[in-house]
Structure formats: structure tokens, C-alpha cells
Design an enzyme around this catalytic site. Structure first.
Site, PDB file in Angstrom:
ATOM      1  N   ASP A  26      13.312  -6.339  -4.023  1.00  0.00           N
ATOM      2  CA  ASP A  26      13.728  -5.575  -5.196  1.00  0.00           C
ATOM      3  C   ASP A  26      13.507  -6.569  -6.334  1.00  0.00           C
ATOM      4  O   ASP A  26      14.267  -7.529  -6.483  1.00  0.00           O
ATOM      5  CB  ASP A  26      15.203  -5.185  -5.096  1.00  0.00           C
ATOM      6  CG  ASP A  26      15.630  -4.321  -6.263  1.00  0.00           C
ATOM      7  OD1 ASP A  26      15.353  -4.716  -7.422  1.00  0.00           O
ATOM      8  OD2 ASP A  26      16.227  -3.254  -6.046  1.00  0.00           O
ATOM      9  N   HIS A  27      12.456  -6.367  -7.120  1.00  0.00           N
ATOM     10  CA  HIS A  27      12.036  -7.477  -8.000  1.00  0.00           C
ATOM     11  C   HIS A  27      13.077  -7.786  -9.085  1.00  0.00           C
ATOM     12  O   HIS A  27      13.043  -8.854  -9.670  1.00  0.00           O
ATOM     13  CB  HIS A  27      10.638  -7.253  -8.574  1.00  0.00           C
ATOM     14  CG  HIS A  27      10.545  -6.183  -9.597  1.00  0.00           C
ATOM     15  ND1 HIS A  27      10.338  -4.879  -9.281  1.00  0.00           N
ATOM     16  CD2 HIS A  27      10.641  -6.237 -10.937  1.00  0.00           C
ATOM     17  CE1 HIS A  27      10.310  -4.170 -10.385  1.00  0.00           C
ATOM     18  NE2 HIS A  27      10.487  -4.956 -11.411  1.00  0.00           N
ATOM     19  N   VAL A  38      -5.693  -0.341   8.737  1.00  0.00           N
ATOM     20  CA  VAL A  38      -4.395  -0.441   9.420  1.00  0.00           C
ATOM     21  C   VAL A  38      -4.330   0.387  10.708  1.00  0.00           C
ATOM     22  O   VAL A  38      -3.500   0.123  11.571  1.00  0.00           O
ATOM     23  CB  VAL A  38      -3.208  -0.044   8.505  1.00  0.00           C
ATOM     24  CG1 VAL A  38      -3.131  -0.940   7.296  1.00  0.00           C
ATOM     25  CG2 VAL A  38      -3.249   1.411   8.109  1.00  0.00           C
ATOM     26  N   HIS A  49      17.259  -0.772  -8.182  1.00  0.00           N
ATOM     27  CA  HIS A  49      17.429  -1.850  -9.166  1.00  0.00           C
ATOM     28  C   HIS A  49      18.815  -1.827  -9.832  1.00  0.00           C
ATOM     29  O   HIS A  49      19.471  -2.862  -9.969  1.00  0.00           O
ATOM     30  CB  HIS A  49      16.374  -1.758 -10.264  1.00  0.00           C
ATOM     31  CG  HIS A  49      14.968  -1.707  -9.749  1.00  0.00           C
ATOM     32  ND1 HIS A  49      14.519  -2.529  -8.752  1.00  0.00           N
ATOM     33  CD2 HIS A  49      13.911  -0.935 -10.095  1.00  0.00           C
ATOM     34  CE1 HIS A  49      13.235  -2.271  -8.505  1.00  0.00           C
ATOM     35  NE2 HIS A  49      12.856  -1.300  -9.307  1.00  0.00           N
ATOM     36  N   GLY A  86      -5.535  -4.987  -3.674  1.00  0.00           N
ATOM     37  CA  GLY A  86      -4.822  -4.014  -4.514  1.00  0.00           C
ATOM     38  C   GLY A  86      -4.278  -4.584  -5.813  1.00  0.00           C
ATOM     39  O   GLY A  86      -4.405  -5.780  -6.123  1.00  0.00           O
TER      40      GLY A  86
HETATM   41  P1  NAP Z   1      -3.029  -0.257  -4.657  1.00  0.00           P
HETATM   42  O1  NAP Z   1      -3.585  -0.934  -5.849  1.00  0.00           O
HETATM   43  O2  NAP Z   1      -3.346   1.172  -4.408  1.00  0.00           O
HETATM   44  O3  NAP Z   1      -3.488  -1.116  -3.406  1.00  0.00           O
HETATM   45  C1  NAP Z   1      -3.300  -0.657  -2.097  1.00  0.00           C
HETATM   46  C2  NAP Z   1      -3.821  -1.695  -1.116  1.00  0.00           C
HETATM   47  O4  NAP Z   1      -3.649  -1.167   0.182  1.00  0.00           O
HETATM   48  C3  NAP Z   1      -5.290  -2.031  -1.305  1.00  0.00           C
HETATM   49  O5  NAP Z   1      -5.471  -3.409  -1.132  1.00  0.00           O
HETATM   50  C4  NAP Z   1      -5.940  -1.264  -0.168  1.00  0.00           C
HETATM   51  O6  NAP Z   1      -7.084  -1.955   0.279  1.00  0.00           O
HETATM   52  C5  NAP Z   1      -4.876  -1.297   0.891  1.00  0.00           C
HETATM   53  N1  NAP Z   1      -5.006  -0.186   1.842  1.00  0.00           N
HETATM   54  C6  NAP Z   1      -4.823   1.127   1.584  1.00  0.00           C
HETATM   55  N2  NAP Z   1      -5.040   1.847   2.707  1.00  0.00           N
HETATM   56  C7  NAP Z   1      -5.357   0.968   3.673  1.00  0.00           C
HETATM   57  C8  NAP Z   1      -5.690   1.105   5.041  1.00  0.00           C
HETATM   58  N3  NAP Z   1      -5.730   2.296   5.656  1.00  0.00           N
HETATM   59  N4  NAP Z   1      -5.948  -0.018   5.733  1.00  0.00           N
HETATM   60  C9  NAP Z   1      -5.905  -1.221   5.142  1.00  0.00           C
HETATM   61  N5  NAP Z   1      -5.598  -1.420   3.841  1.00  0.00           N
HETATM   62  C10 NAP Z   1      -5.329  -0.330   3.113  1.00  0.00           C
HETATM   63  O7  NAP Z   1      -1.427  -0.355  -4.592  1.00  0.00           O
HETATM   64  P2  NAP Z   1      -0.494  -1.459  -5.286  1.00  0.00           P
HETATM   65  O8  NAP Z   1      -0.206  -1.030  -6.671  1.00  0.00           O
HETATM   66  O9  NAP Z   1      -1.063  -2.787  -5.054  1.00  0.00           O
HETATM   67  O10 NAP Z   1       0.871  -1.266  -4.489  1.00  0.00           O
HETATM   68  C11 NAP Z   1       1.121  -1.830  -3.221  1.00  0.00           C
HETATM   69  C12 NAP Z   1       2.607  -1.650  -2.884  1.00  0.00           C
HETATM   70  O11 NAP Z   1       3.391  -2.356  -3.832  1.00  0.00           O
HETATM   71  C13 NAP Z   1       3.095  -0.210  -2.927  1.00  0.00           C
HETATM   72  O12 NAP Z   1       4.070  -0.051  -1.944  1.00  0.00           O
HETATM   73  C14 NAP Z   1       3.726  -0.092  -4.307  1.00  0.00           C
HETATM   74  O13 NAP Z   1       4.741   0.893  -4.322  1.00  0.00           O
HETATM   75  C15 NAP Z   1       4.320  -1.474  -4.443  1.00  0.00           C
HETATM   76  N6  NAP Z   1       4.512  -1.922  -5.828  1.00  0.00           N
HETATM   77  C16 NAP Z   1       3.449  -2.045  -6.679  1.00  0.00           C
HETATM   78  C17 NAP Z   1       3.648  -2.520  -7.964  1.00  0.00           C
HETATM   79  C18 NAP Z   1       2.502  -2.732  -8.916  1.00  0.00           C
HETATM   80  O14 NAP Z   1       2.753  -3.247 -10.013  1.00  0.00           O
HETATM   81  N7  NAP Z   1       1.284  -2.385  -8.595  1.00  0.00           N
HETATM   82  C19 NAP Z   1       4.947  -2.873  -8.395  1.00  0.00           C
HETATM   83  C20 NAP Z   1       6.017  -2.746  -7.493  1.00  0.00           C
HETATM   84  C21 NAP Z   1       5.784  -2.280  -6.214  1.00  0.00           C
HETATM   85  P3  NAP Z   1      -8.538  -1.287   0.353  1.00  0.00           P
HETATM   86  O15 NAP Z   1      -8.645  -0.333  -0.771  1.00  0.00           O
HETATM   87  O16 NAP Z   1      -9.473  -2.458   0.265  1.00  0.00           O
HETATM   88  O17 NAP Z   1      -8.553  -0.630   1.667  1.00  0.00           O
END
Ligand code: NAP
Length: 510
Positions: free
Chosen positions: A179-180, A88, A242, A13
């Protein structure tokens, strides 16, 4: 640091790519990873180990704060990583994951310490936590830890339900809630600054301080997050977590030691001492706003309701400002003003402490003096400034301002994720959100959530590229104060051919 296995859910992700791999790499370069270390990346995508490693390497080149120059170091770093396909919901995937982890533990002679990092949507947390418990993954003779990303619930009740579910699989001391903002180096320094500087200790109270202002402003709009943001708003997205965490870190008084339990107690005390917001006072103490069209650094931008995916009748807030009071012996009577918003004039997170004005109080006629200020620049640049009054001999002994401080530009400062991952690996939860704080924060914002939902608080429009609605300025003006530095930034940005503010040092000198 203990040898361990870092099990990363969501390894394919966006967060992993932009933050987690670059943070691990920079820790590795700084010698802050264990010698014996294994990372197992998980996702549904059918990647091989080689594809996984190629993606990690690409993310280092794109997002590491340090230039990636040494191929040998990269090779050694990538040697920690393996990939495993896991959905999952599929129990059998956890069984095969357990086998892989155990094989690696044996072949590398790793103590079976396991850190489970959930970089996936929050709707998957409970499923993963219970599978970790039921599959035997969490049944280890070493330690186990769970690292999760916000949001931790949508309101008080959902947060409690969510926590209850997690508590079935992990004890509170095993849960590390990121909480970054707590990972930002200046936020981590707030406590040390207090603890080691008698000047700050002595003045950290209502005898000397007139008010405290905490601002986190962004220039970006809703970006690609319309679906999430229109149901979250500034209150849930920024304020409940935050902004209140910044308040806790700032207003807590010295613990006897700096261990994580003391920090937790100190933060809890702040939240418990916060005067509750009575429903009838929400509209006078809380201002909400929504950006309309305007310009950011001279470029026209559309209003919130015209953004893709946002309904034309959206009542969602993109700005919130509030006045809070802490009812304890140190802070009684001192207003804390907090504001956060999107599409504001500048991108900055800053705390300003305004001191009382003894000169004014003794009736001096000196015209040029201004209050002493202590300013913490948190991001993107980092700095601490103390603003004092002095005499200007060249101008007939009139008072003038002098600013003493330190300044670092953003690229010199370690990423929040480096600090947080390092602390989680060491088991130090000082700079994570503990459950009692999270619960108390939801409790405090509940009257605001209810008043917003019932439309009992006006939703003011504000121009994109400004400083938020006028009502947020009136909130301070009623107490005889104003938001510091808005005026300076307005003047700096309207001045022709001026050096960018971020290139100046200290950046707040007028
Ligand atoms: P993302 O790009 O949508 O990635 C989601 C990840 O979850 C992917 O690796 C996906 O893998 C995996 N996933 C989804 N459904 C799944 C399933 N059923 N089984 C196994 N793996 C599954 O999301 P993200 O932006 O990385 O965010 C992840 C978390 O961090 C969230 O809670 C978000 O609120 C938090 N967050 C993100 C950021 C940011 O900058 N991106 C900042 C702060 C907090 P596959 O697609 O390979 O299945």
C-alpha cells in the site's frame, strides 16, 4: 542485506518503468542494495537483454528523482539485470526461468533467496503464485517472498477467496502487500514521532484531542482509467486501503517495540476497535459525491459523466467522506473525519489533529484564539507543524497564531517505492498491509458498499476544483467543527499574483 534474486513479473509495464527501476536505482546509489544481487525481468514481449537494459536506462532518465549523471554507476546498476520471456499461463516458461535463476545463482555465488514481485494485473496473481509453487521456483533452501500490488479483492468475500488461494503457495509472513501510502516517509515517521516524543504521547488521547481529520485530495480526474475506476470508485480505490491504513498508523498506540509483529498487532487493534457502521447510519455518517464540470487552476474541466468511457448514468463516487469512531480508552468519543476525492482544489495528503480549547472552556473573552493544531503534511510536500496561540504586542496584546514546523518540498523526499522495496528486501513487513488488517477493512466498509449498491446514500454532485459536496462540510458542522485549511486555500488561490502555496514555508501559514 542478504544476497538475493529479484524476479520481476511485469518488467515491461508502466509501474516497473515509472516506479520500480527508479526506486532500485536510488537504493543502489544510496548503497542500500546487496552487493550480490540479480534481477530477472519477465514479460511476454520478445525483448533481448540489451533492449531491456535500454528501456531501464530510459526510465531512469525520465523518472528518477535524482538526476542520472554517472555513466559508470548506471553501467554497474544495469549489470544486475537480465530479461526472460514468460507468459504466465505457460508452464514451460517457469521451467526455463528456474534454470536461468539457478545459473545466475551459481555464477554469482548467490544464496538462493528469491523475491517475486508481481507488477501485473491482480487477475494474474493466483496463476503466478501457484506456478511458482509447482515449478520448483519457490522450492529453495533460501528464503522466498511475494510482493503484490493492490487491489486485494473487491469486497470481503473476494478478498478472502483471493487470500486463500495465495496461502496455498506462500505463508502470510512471506507475503508483502504494497500500500504505497505506507511507504511515504511522513507516514513511516508517525510511529517514531509518538514513540520518542513525550509531548505527543501525553496528548494522544480524548482528553486533549477534539477531532482528527485525514484528507487525500487529487486534482486529476479519472484520466485513462475509466474502465477500472467506474467499477471501483473512491471507496475501493482509496478509502478501504490507503485511508484506513493512514488511520491505523495514526491512531495506534505505542507498541512495546517497533518490530513488525507489534506494528501489525497495533494496527489490528485499531481496526477491531472501530465502531461498526450500522446499515441505518450509513447515510448520516458517509457522504458520497461525483464531480461535475468546473475549473482546476483556472482551466475548465469536464464533469465525470462526460469523461471518455464513463456512462452518462454512472452512479460511481469520485469523492467520499466519512465519520468514524474508535471505541477504546484513548479515542472514545473523538470523531475521525476522513475524506478523499478527485478533481479537488489542491493535490495534498494531510492529517490535522485539532486540540480541545481550554480557553473557550473557561469562558475567556479573548476573541482571536483558535484551537491548537498538529498538522502532518504527507505529500506532495512533507512537513509537521504545530499551531499555537501567542500574544501580539503590536496589536494591543491580542492573541495571534504562530506556526512551528519543518517543511521539505516533494523532490527532497525519497519515493515511497524506495522505502517499500528496501523493506521487502530486508524482510521487514512493518509498512505493508497484513492480511488481518485487509480483511477487517473490507468488513468495515461492507455496509457502505451495500448501501451504495442499493442507492440508499445520496450521490451529491460537486464542482470540479472545489472542496467536495456541501454535505461533507455539514458532516463536521453538525459536531461544531469544520475542515481545516479549505478556506485558506480558497483565499490563497483567488488572490492575484500570489506566490504558489508550495513555495511558501511553512505552507499553511495564512
Ligand atoms: P501495465 O503497464 O499494463 O503492465 C502489465 C505488465 O504485465 C506488462 O509488463 C505485461 O507484459 C505483463 N503481462 C500482462 N499479461 C501477461 C501475461 N499473460 N504473461 C506475462 N506477463 C503479462 O500495468 P502496470 O500499470 O504496470 O500495473 C501493474 C500492477 O501494478 C497492477 O496490478 C496495477 O494495479 C498496479 N499498480 C500500478 C500503478 C502504476 O502507476 N502503473 C500504481 C499502483 C499500482 P507484456 O505486455 O510484455 O506481456
Amino acid at each position: 542485506m542478504d544476497a538475493n534474486t529479484f524476479v520481476l513479473f511485469g518488467a515491461t509495464g508502466d509501474l516497473a518503468k515509472r516506479k520500480i527501476y527508479p526506486a532500485l536505482f536510488n537504493l543502489f546509489i544510496d548503497g542500500k542494495l546487496p552487493e550480490l544481487f540479480s534481477v530477472i525481468g519477465l514479460g511476454r514481449r520478445a525483448w533481448s537483454d540489451d533492449t531491456f537494459k535500454a528501456n531501464i536506462e530510459q526510465s531512469l532518465h525520465s523518472f528518477s528523482r535524482r538526476e542520472v549523471k554517472d555513466p559508470e554507476a548506471v553501467k554497474k546498476f544495469l549489470g544486475f539485470f537480465r530479461y526472460h520471456v514468460l507468459d504466465v499461463d505457460r508452464t514451460e516458461d517457469y521451467q526455463s526461468l528456474l534454470q536461468i535463476i539457478e545459473q545466475r545463482e551459481q555464477s554469482l555465488s548467490l544464496t538462493p533467496n528469491r523475491l517475486f514481485y508481481l507488477s501485473v494485473g491482480p487477475e494474474l496473481f493466483e496463476t503466478i503464485a501457484s506456478h511458482i509453487q509447482n515449478s520448483g521456483l519457490g522450492d529453495t533452501t533460501g528464503w522466498k517472498r511475494l510482493v503484490i500490488e493492490k487491489p486485494f479483492g473487491r469486497d470481503l468475500q473476494s478478498a478472502r477467496d483471493f487470500n486463500e488461494q495465495l496461502a496455498k503457495s506462500f505463508a502470510e509472513e512471506e507475503i508483502f502487500r504494497i500500500d504505497h501510502y505506507l511507504g511515504k516517509p511522513m507516514v513511516q515517521k508517525l510511529e517514531v514521532l509518538q514513540r520518542t516524543n513525550p509531548v505527543i504521547q501525553a496528548s494522544w488521547n480524548n482528553r486533549y484531542i477534539a477531532n482528527v481529520q485525514i484528507t487525500a485530495s487529487e486534482t486529476v480526474g479519472v484520466e485513462e482509467r475509466a474502465g477500472y475506476y467506474d467499477h471501483s470508485g473512491a471507496l475501493r480505490d482509496m478509502f478501504q486501503n490507503h485511508m484506513l491504513q493512514l488511520l491505523m498508523m495514526l491512531a495506534g498506540h505505542l507498541p512495546k517495540s517497533d518490530d513488525s509483529e507489534q506494528v501489525r498487532l497495533k494496527k489490528r487493534h485499531v481496526m477491531q476497535s472501530l465502531e461498526p457502521l450500522l446499515p441505518q447510519n450509513v447515510s448520516s455518517q458517509v457522504i458520497r459525491g461525483q464531480y461535475k464540470q468546473g475549473a482546476i487552476q483556472g482551466n475548465p474541466v469536464i464533469g465525470y459523466k462526460d469523461e471518455a468511457g464513463i456512462p452518462q448514468d454512472s452512479q460511481n463516487e469520485t469523492f467520499i467522506a466519512a465519520k468514524l469512531q474508535i471505541d477504546d480508552q484513548f479515542w472514545r468519543g473523538i470523531p475521525f473525519y476522513i475524506r478523499t476525492g478527485k478533481r479537488m482544489k489542491e493535490k495534498a495528503t494531510r492529517i490535522v489533529i485539532e486540540f480541545k480549547e481550554p480557553i473557550k472552556q473557561t469562558g475567556s473573552t479573548a476573541s482571536a484564539h483558535t484551537p491548537n493544531l498538529l498538522v502532518f503534511e504527507i505529500s506532495p510536500n512533507e512537513g509537521i507543524y504545530l499551531r499555537l496561540n501567542t500574544e501580539d504586542a503590536a496589536q494591543n496584546q491580542d492573541l495571534t497564531k504562530v506556526l512551528i514546523g519543518t517543511h521539505k518540498s516533494g523532490s527532497e523526499v525519497p519515493e515511497a517505492y524506495e522505502n517499500l522495496i528496501y523493506d521487502a528486501l530486508r524482510g521487514d513487513s512493518s509498512f505493508f498491509a497484513h492480511w488481518d488488517e485487509v480483511e477487517l477493512a473490507w468488513k468495515w466498509v461492507q455496509p457502505i458498499q451495500e448501501a451504495f449498491a442499493a442507492n440508499e446514500v445520496p450521490l451529491y454532485e460537486y464542482e470540479a476544483g472545489g472542496f467536495g459536496p456541501q454535505a461533507a462540510h455539514d458532516l463536521l458542522a453538525e459536531d461544531g467543527f469544520e475542515w481545516w485549511f479549505d478556506q485558506e486555500h480558497a483565499e490563497a488561490s483567488s488572490a492575484p499574483a500570489q506566490v504558489s502555496r508550495q513555495d511558501k514555508e511553512p505552507s499553511l501559514v495564512k
